[in-house]
Scaffold this motif. Sequence first.
Motif, PDB file in Angstrom:
ATOM      1  N   MET A 147       3.919  12.352   2.332  1.00 25.64           N
ATOM      2  CA  MET A 147       4.631  11.771   3.553  1.00 25.64           C
ATOM      3  C   MET A 147       3.891  11.804   5.013  1.00 25.64           C
ATOM      4  O   MET A 147       3.679  10.964   5.666  1.00 25.64           O
ATOM      5  N   GLN A 148       3.480  12.923   5.138  1.00 21.22           N
ATOM      6  CA  GLN A 148       3.070  13.515   6.473  1.00 21.22           C
ATOM      7  C   GLN A 148       1.863  12.832   6.749  1.00 21.22           C
ATOM      8  O   GLN A 148       1.275  12.359   7.750  1.00 21.22           O
ATOM      9  N   GLY A 149       0.951  12.660   5.470  1.00 20.81           N
ATOM     10  CA  GLY A 149      -0.230  12.165   5.630  1.00 20.81           C
ATOM     11  C   GLY A 149      -0.398  10.664   6.092  1.00 20.81           C
ATOM     12  O   GLY A 149      -0.979  10.150   6.748  1.00 20.81           O
ATOM     13  N   GLN A 150       0.848   9.817   5.623  1.00 17.65           N
ATOM     14  CA  GLN A 150       0.797   8.537   5.825  1.00 17.65           C
ATOM     15  C   GLN A 150       1.526   8.477   7.297  1.00 17.65           C
ATOM     16  O   GLN A 150       1.211   7.521   7.935  1.00 17.65           O
ATOM     17  N   ILE A 151       2.321   9.334   8.074  1.00 15.28           N
ATOM     18  CA  ILE A 151       2.876   9.278   9.279  1.00 15.28           C
ATOM     19  C   ILE A 151       1.521   9.464  10.224  1.00 15.28           C
ATOM     20  O   ILE A 151       1.371   8.985  11.198  1.00 15.28           O
ATOM     21  N   GLU A 152       0.579  10.307   9.764  1.00 18.46           N
ATOM     22  CA  GLU A 152      -0.707  10.361  10.571  1.00 18.46           C
ATOM     23  C   GLU A 152      -1.739   9.370  10.561  1.00 18.46           C
ATOM     24  O   GLU A 152      -2.551   9.220  11.410  1.00 18.46           O
ATOM     25  N   SER A 153      -1.477   8.441   9.430  1.00 14.26           N
ATOM     26  CA  SER A 153      -2.926   7.585   9.290  1.00 14.26           C
ATOM     27  C   SER A 153      -2.036   6.292   9.102  1.00 14.26           C
ATOM     28  O   SER A 153      -2.179   5.295  10.023  1.00 14.26           O
ATOM     29  N   TYR A 154      -1.753   5.914   7.853  1.00 11.13           N
ATOM     30  CA  TYR A 154      -1.603   4.600   7.102  1.00 11.13           C
ATOM     31  C   TYR A 154      -0.300   4.498   6.635  1.00 11.13           C
ATOM     32  O   TYR A 154      -0.357   5.364   5.565  1.00 11.13           O
ATOM     33  N   PHE A 155       0.896   3.960   6.652  1.00 11.93           N
ATOM     34  CA  PHE A 155       1.857   3.734   5.952  1.00 11.93           C
ATOM     35  C   PHE A 155       1.876   3.055   4.550  1.00 11.93           C
ATOM     36  O   PHE A 155       0.815   2.006   4.662  1.00 11.93           O
ATOM     37  N   ASP A 156       2.141   3.369   3.550  1.00 10.85           N
ATOM     38  CA  ASP A 156       2.106   2.778   2.110  1.00 10.85           C
ATOM     39  C   ASP A 156       3.310   3.147   1.368  1.00 10.85           C
ATOM     40  O   ASP A 156       4.210   4.055   1.890  1.00 10.85           O
ATOM     41  N   ALA A 157       3.667   2.200   0.416  1.00 10.92           N
ATOM     42  CA  ALA A 157       4.885   2.494  -0.200  1.00 10.92           C
ATOM     43  C   ALA A 157       4.552   3.657  -1.284  1.00 10.92           C
ATOM     44  O   ALA A 157       3.510   3.884  -2.138  1.00 10.92           O
ATOM     45  N   ILE A 158       5.488   4.690  -1.356  1.00 10.55           N
ATOM     46  CA  ILE A 158       5.225   5.802  -2.060  1.00 10.55           C
ATOM     47  C   ILE A 158       5.705   5.503  -3.538  1.00 10.55           C
ATOM     48  O   ILE A 158       6.771   4.933  -3.646  1.00 10.55           O
TER      49      ILE A 158
END
Length: 174
Positions: free
Chosen positions: A1-12
Motif C-alpha cells: 500500500m505504501q508503494g501505491q501512496i508514493e507512486s500510482y494507486f491501483d486496485a489491490i
Amino acid sequence: MQGQIESYFDAIPLTLITSLDNQDANQSSSYGIDISSGLLRATAAKPYTIPMPQKPEQLRARLELMGVAWCFARSKNPSKAQLRTITPMIFDSYIKFLFGPVHDHVVATPHIGQVMSFDLQLRKFAADKTNEGLDMEAALEAAKNDVETRTVHFLNVVSVGINSAECRACSAPG
C-alpha cells in the motif's frame, strides 16, 4: 500500500489483503552470502497470498481489513490529499453498496465470483480517479455511480448467468 501512496494507486488484489502476522508466519525468506559482493543477502520467497473469499462473510472481512489498512495509511501519510477523507464509514458504505439489500424468498442472486469481479472493477475505477487527483471518498462514490462500470461489469454479467447453478445457490451477499 505504501508503494501505491508514493507512486500510482491501483486496485489491490484480494489475495494480498492479509494481516502482517499472517503474512510473516507464512512467508519464508532464505539468507546466504552473495558471492559477487561477499555480503549477507536475504531473498524472500514469492509473496504470501491467501485464497479468494468463498463466502460473503469472508469477502466482507477482507474488505473491512482493506478499509482499516487504508485508514492506517492515511494516519502515516497525513499530507497525501487523496487519503484525507478516508474513514471506516466510507468502507462500510462501500460494503453495503456492494452487498446490496437483503431480501427474503430470493430465487437467484449474483454468485460470489461475479460480486468479487464487480468489486475489483469498482476499485480499479476508484484507483484511476484517485490517480487523477480525487480523494478516496469521492473516487469510491464516482465508482459506485458510474453507469458504464455497473452495466458492463455487473448487470450484463449477472443477466447472462442468473440461471446458473451458482446463482441459484444464492451464495453471494444480498
